[in-house]
Design an enzyme around this catalytic site. Sequence first.
Site, PDB file in Angstrom:
ATOM      1  N   HIS A  10      37.362  35.822  30.570  1.00  0.00           N
ATOM      2  CA  HIS A  10      37.368  37.064  31.347  1.00  0.00           C
ATOM      3  C   HIS A  10      36.861  36.477  32.638  1.00  0.00           C
ATOM      4  O   HIS A  10      35.461  36.294  32.747  1.00  0.00           O
ATOM      5  CB  HIS A  10      36.476  38.224  30.858  1.00  0.00           C
ATOM      6  CG  HIS A  10      36.556  39.360  31.618  1.00  0.00           C
ATOM      7  ND1 HIS A  10      36.623  40.506  31.404  1.00  0.00           N
ATOM      8  CD2 HIS A  10      36.457  39.483  33.141  1.00  0.00           C
ATOM      9  CE1 HIS A  10      36.316  41.624  32.228  1.00  0.00           C
ATOM     10  NE2 HIS A  10      36.133  40.786  33.224  1.00  0.00           N
ATOM     11  N   HIS A  18      36.836  36.653  37.193  1.00  0.00           N
ATOM     12  CA  HIS A  18      37.710  37.156  38.576  1.00  0.00           C
ATOM     13  C   HIS A  18      37.712  35.783  39.546  1.00  0.00           C
ATOM     14  O   HIS A  18      36.576  35.476  39.931  1.00  0.00           O
ATOM     15  CB  HIS A  18      36.812  38.147  39.316  1.00  0.00           C
ATOM     16  CG  HIS A  18      36.690  39.298  38.145  1.00  0.00           C
ATOM     17  ND1 HIS A  18      37.807  40.361  38.292  1.00  0.00           N
ATOM     18  CD2 HIS A  18      35.782  39.661  37.181  1.00  0.00           C
ATOM     19  CE1 HIS A  18      37.309  41.432  37.280  1.00  0.00           C
ATOM     20  NE2 HIS A  18      36.311  40.935  36.740  1.00  0.00           N
ATOM     21  N   LEU A  19      38.815  35.498  39.904  1.00  0.00           N
ATOM     22  CA  LEU A  19      39.014  34.230  41.006  1.00  0.00           C
ATOM     23  C   LEU A  19      39.156  34.866  42.180  1.00  0.00           C
ATOM     24  O   LEU A  19      39.131  34.108  43.290  1.00  0.00           O
ATOM     25  CB  LEU A  19      40.028  33.219  40.339  1.00  0.00           C
ATOM     26  CG  LEU A  19      39.903  32.885  39.034  1.00  0.00           C
ATOM     27  CD1 LEU A  19      41.086  31.812  38.719  1.00  0.00           C
ATOM     28  CD2 LEU A  19      38.614  32.018  39.006  1.00  0.00           C
ATOM     29  N   ARG A  20      39.517  35.891  42.459  1.00  0.00           N
ATOM     30  CA  ARG A  20      39.931  36.684  43.605  1.00  0.00           C
ATOM     31  C   ARG A  20      40.988  35.901  44.298  1.00  0.00           C
ATOM     32  O   ARG A  20      41.911  35.286  43.641  1.00  0.00           O
ATOM     33  CB  ARG A  20      38.545  36.546  44.776  1.00  0.00           C
ATOM     34  CG  ARG A  20      37.474  37.245  44.107  1.00  0.00           C
ATOM     35  CD  ARG A  20      37.454  38.576  43.668  1.00  0.00           C
ATOM     36  NE  ARG A  20      36.077  39.019  43.132  1.00  0.00           N
ATOM     37  CZ  ARG A  20      35.818  40.320  42.407  1.00  0.00           C
ATOM     38  NH1 ARG A  20      36.996  40.765  41.786  1.00  0.00           N
ATOM     39  NH2 ARG A  20      34.713  40.695  42.251  1.00  0.00           N
ATOM     40  N   ASN A  37      42.729  42.198  39.108  1.00  0.00           N
ATOM     41  CA  ASN A  37      42.224  43.427  40.169  1.00  0.00           C
ATOM     42  C   ASN A  37      42.214  43.094  41.357  1.00  0.00           C
ATOM     43  O   ASN A  37      41.077  43.066  42.056  1.00  0.00           O
ATOM     44  CB  ASN A  37      41.080  44.191  39.790  1.00  0.00           C
ATOM     45  CG  ASN A  37      39.875  43.180  39.551  1.00  0.00           C
ATOM     46  OD1 ASN A  37      39.757  42.037  39.526  1.00  0.00           O
ATOM     47  ND2 ASN A  37      38.615  43.597  39.557  1.00  0.00           N
ATOM     48  N   LYS A  91      45.670  44.751  31.204  1.00  0.00           N
ATOM     49  CA  LYS A  91      44.336  45.031  31.466  1.00  0.00           C
ATOM     50  C   LYS A  91      44.400  46.686  31.541  1.00  0.00           C
ATOM     51  O   LYS A  91      45.105  47.015  32.709  1.00  0.00           O
ATOM     52  CB  LYS A  91      43.771  44.222  32.628  1.00  0.00           C
ATOM     53  CG  LYS A  91      42.282  44.831  32.724  1.00  0.00           C
ATOM     54  CD  LYS A  91      41.216  44.259  31.892  1.00  0.00           C
ATOM     55  CE  LYS A  91      39.956  44.850  32.034  1.00  0.00           C
ATOM     56  NZ  LYS A  91      39.082  43.985  32.937  1.00  0.00           N
ATOM     57  N   HIS A 119      38.539  47.716  30.324  1.00  0.00           N
ATOM     58  CA  HIS A 119      37.164  47.930  30.960  1.00  0.00           C
ATOM     59  C   HIS A 119      36.784  49.391  30.037  1.00  0.00           C
ATOM     60  O   HIS A 119      37.208  50.524  30.506  1.00  0.00           O
ATOM     61  CB  HIS A 119      37.274  48.065  32.210  1.00  0.00           C
ATOM     62  CG  HIS A 119      35.940  48.215  32.913  1.00  0.00           C
ATOM     63  ND1 HIS A 119      35.080  47.398  33.561  1.00  0.00           N
ATOM     64  CD2 HIS A 119      35.134  49.428  32.809  1.00  0.00           C
ATOM     65  CE1 HIS A 119      34.036  47.918  34.090  1.00  0.00           C
ATOM     66  NE2 HIS A 119      33.994  49.385  33.449  1.00  0.00           N
ATOM     67  N   HIS A 166      33.514  42.523  28.256  1.00  0.00           N
ATOM     68  CA  HIS A 166      32.089  42.542  28.674  1.00  0.00           C
ATOM     69  C   HIS A 166      31.167  43.676  28.114  1.00  0.00           C
ATOM     70  O   HIS A 166      30.737  44.686  28.864  1.00  0.00           O
ATOM     71  CB  HIS A 166      32.041  42.444  30.189  1.00  0.00           C
ATOM     72  CG  HIS A 166      33.059  43.535  30.815  1.00  0.00           C
ATOM     73  ND1 HIS A 166      33.078  44.897  30.697  1.00  0.00           N
ATOM     74  CD2 HIS A 166      33.591  43.664  32.237  1.00  0.00           C
ATOM     75  CE1 HIS A 166      33.797  45.714  31.333  1.00  0.00           C
ATOM     76  NE2 HIS A 166      34.388  44.895  32.286  1.00  0.00           N
ATOM     77  N   LEU A 179      29.100  46.011  36.317  1.00  0.00           N
ATOM     78  CA  LEU A 179      29.485  47.122  35.586  1.00  0.00           C
ATOM     79  C   LEU A 179      30.396  46.658  34.271  1.00  0.00           C
ATOM     80  O   LEU A 179      31.128  45.317  34.562  1.00  0.00           O
ATOM     81  CB  LEU A 179      30.524  47.898  36.259  1.00  0.00           C
ATOM     82  CG  LEU A 179      30.071  48.973  37.425  1.00  0.00           C
ATOM     83  CD1 LEU A 179      30.923  49.407  38.062  1.00  0.00           C
ATOM     84  CD2 LEU A 179      28.995  49.865  36.722  1.00  0.00           C
ATOM     85  N   ASP A 205      33.284  37.254  32.900  1.00  0.00           N
ATOM     86  CA  ASP A 205      33.270  38.169  33.895  1.00  0.00           C
ATOM     87  C   ASP A 205      32.437  37.800  35.323  1.00  0.00           C
ATOM     88  O   ASP A 205      31.898  38.559  36.129  1.00  0.00           O
ATOM     89  CB  ASP A 205      32.414  39.597  33.335  1.00  0.00           C
ATOM     90  CG  ASP A 205      32.943  40.626  34.214  1.00  0.00           C
ATOM     91  OD1 ASP A 205      33.860  40.604  35.301  1.00  0.00           O
ATOM     92  OD2 ASP A 205      32.178  41.739  34.404  1.00  0.00           O
ATOM     93  N   HIS A 238      31.130  38.527  45.066  1.00  0.00           N
ATOM     94  CA  HIS A 238      31.314  39.389  46.218  1.00  0.00           C
ATOM     95  C   HIS A 238      30.370  38.756  47.013  1.00  0.00           C
ATOM     96  O   HIS A 238      29.463  38.203  46.784  1.00  0.00           O
ATOM     97  CB  HIS A 238      30.772  40.955  45.952  1.00  0.00           C
ATOM     98  CG  HIS A 238      31.622  41.697  45.080  1.00  0.00           C
ATOM     99  ND1 HIS A 238      32.601  42.433  45.444  1.00  0.00           N
ATOM    100  CD2 HIS A 238      31.341  41.809  43.537  1.00  0.00           C
ATOM    101  CE1 HIS A 238      33.065  42.788  44.178  1.00  0.00           C
ATOM    102  NE2 HIS A 238      32.623  42.700  43.265  1.00  0.00           N
TER     103      HIS A 238
HETATM  104  N1  LIG Z   1      32.155  43.392  36.478  1.00  0.00           N
HETATM  105  C1  LIG Z   1      32.094  43.885  37.707  1.00  0.00           C
HETATM  106  O1  LIG Z   1      30.941  44.517  37.923  1.00  0.00           O
HETATM  107  N2  LIG Z   1      32.965  43.875  38.711  1.00  0.00           N
HETATM  108  C2  LIG Z   1      34.129  43.353  38.432  1.00  0.00           C
HETATM  109  C3  LIG Z   1      34.992  44.350  37.786  1.00  0.00           C
HETATM  110  C4  LIG Z   1      34.925  44.543  36.350  1.00  0.00           C
HETATM  111  O2  LIG Z   1      35.196  43.619  35.610  1.00  0.00           O
HETATM  112  O3  LIG Z   1      34.660  45.438  36.023  1.00  0.00           O
HETATM  113  C5  LIG Z   1      34.969  42.896  39.980  1.00  0.00           C
HETATM  114  O4  LIG Z   1      35.822  42.641  40.082  1.00  0.00           O
HETATM  115  O5  LIG Z   1      34.068  42.783  40.775  1.00  0.00           O
HETATM  116 ZN   LIG Z   2      35.670  41.774  34.887  1.00  0.00          ZN
HETATM  117 ZN   LIG Z   3      35.185  45.589  34.103  1.00  0.00          ZN
END
Ligand SMILES: NC(=O)N[C@@H](CC(=O)O)C(=O)O
Ligand SMILES: [Zn+2]
Ligand SMILES: [Zn+2]
Length: 344
Positions: free
Chosen positions: A14, A16-18, A42, A99, A136, A174, A219, A247, A251
Amino acid sequence: MTTKLTIIRPDDWHVHLRDGEVLKDTVADISRYFGRAIVMPNLVPPVVNAEQASEYHARIMAQSPRENFQPLMVLYLTDNTTAEDIISAKESGLVYAAKLYPAGATTNSSSGVTDVANLEDVFAAMQSVGMPLLIHGEVTKDDIDIFDREQVFIDTILRPLVANYPMLKVVLEHITTKNAVDFVKEASDNVAATITVHHLLYNRNHMLVGGIRPHYFCLPVLKRNTHQAALIEAATSGSKKFFLGTDSAPHAQHAKESACGCAGSYTAHAAIELYAEVFEHENALDKLEAFASINGPTFYQLPINEDKITLEKVEWPVPATLTFGNDVVVPIRANETIAWQVKD
Ligand SMILES: NC(=O)N[C@@H](CC(=O)O)C(=O)O
Ligand SMILES: [Zn+2]
Ligand SMILES: [Zn+2]
């Protein structure tokens, strides 16, 4: 005292690479020693079909310093996803899961699902092609307290969903509560969970006592220490139902250190090293390999990686910030040290 640990190459189930200019930084970190990564969809706009997943896959691989790093792509479910979308995603050979973001539950989830009842055909198709559903797990109703949203989701949405689709593979992502740990333990072998390293290292006191620390805000939000203890017990238990999912969710510093800061913590710079600290503290370093390298591929019915990595007990400093495209990100442990390090 163990000062050196060799384990099968781990995977991140899990992350996020953006996208865009930050990809070179996030992909460099995640591919430093992880073999594969389940890449969250996402983006804005989200990755909703096989074609978009394939394009995103190519953008990631173009930045990968290691040719054998394998991004495992994920479809973002919306109210408009169809069974055909699932079937062509499966046929693409690049998409490994879909997802479920309840609409409004987290970062970039506004296109998410408003009612799981809209997706009956989609879940049936996923069940029949053997595509895992990643969730989620939080409700979004205004009158449900943010600390209760995972538990209410489990009781009102997840229990009936799992009962209706007993052969559907489900990963509750998560997890943050003892309720989630207990639910997963009691469910069938088709139900598993990822656990982040920040939910193992921290509880809500770390975020709120002595001042508000926005880099711990993610989150589902950090819970009280009794929930943290249940997560630590689950991760280090050796149970095949729990596996590594960072996760890691970067940001830019200005978006976190703000009057309305974004949710998400960055751990990709040091994930396995931080997990090693937790497992060492629990006297469970012998369980790290199952959690990080075996339980995930076993659940996804993928081969276990063939090569190994070695961690050494060598303290190293984490900088105040890391490059994040044209911005910077403040990583977990910024300005502090980490006790373990992966040897090149
Ligand atoms: N975990 C987070 O707080 N943020 C994640 C989204 C997610 O996994 O819920 C994100 O994309 O920033
Ligand atoms: Zn996530
Ligand atoms: Zn999430």
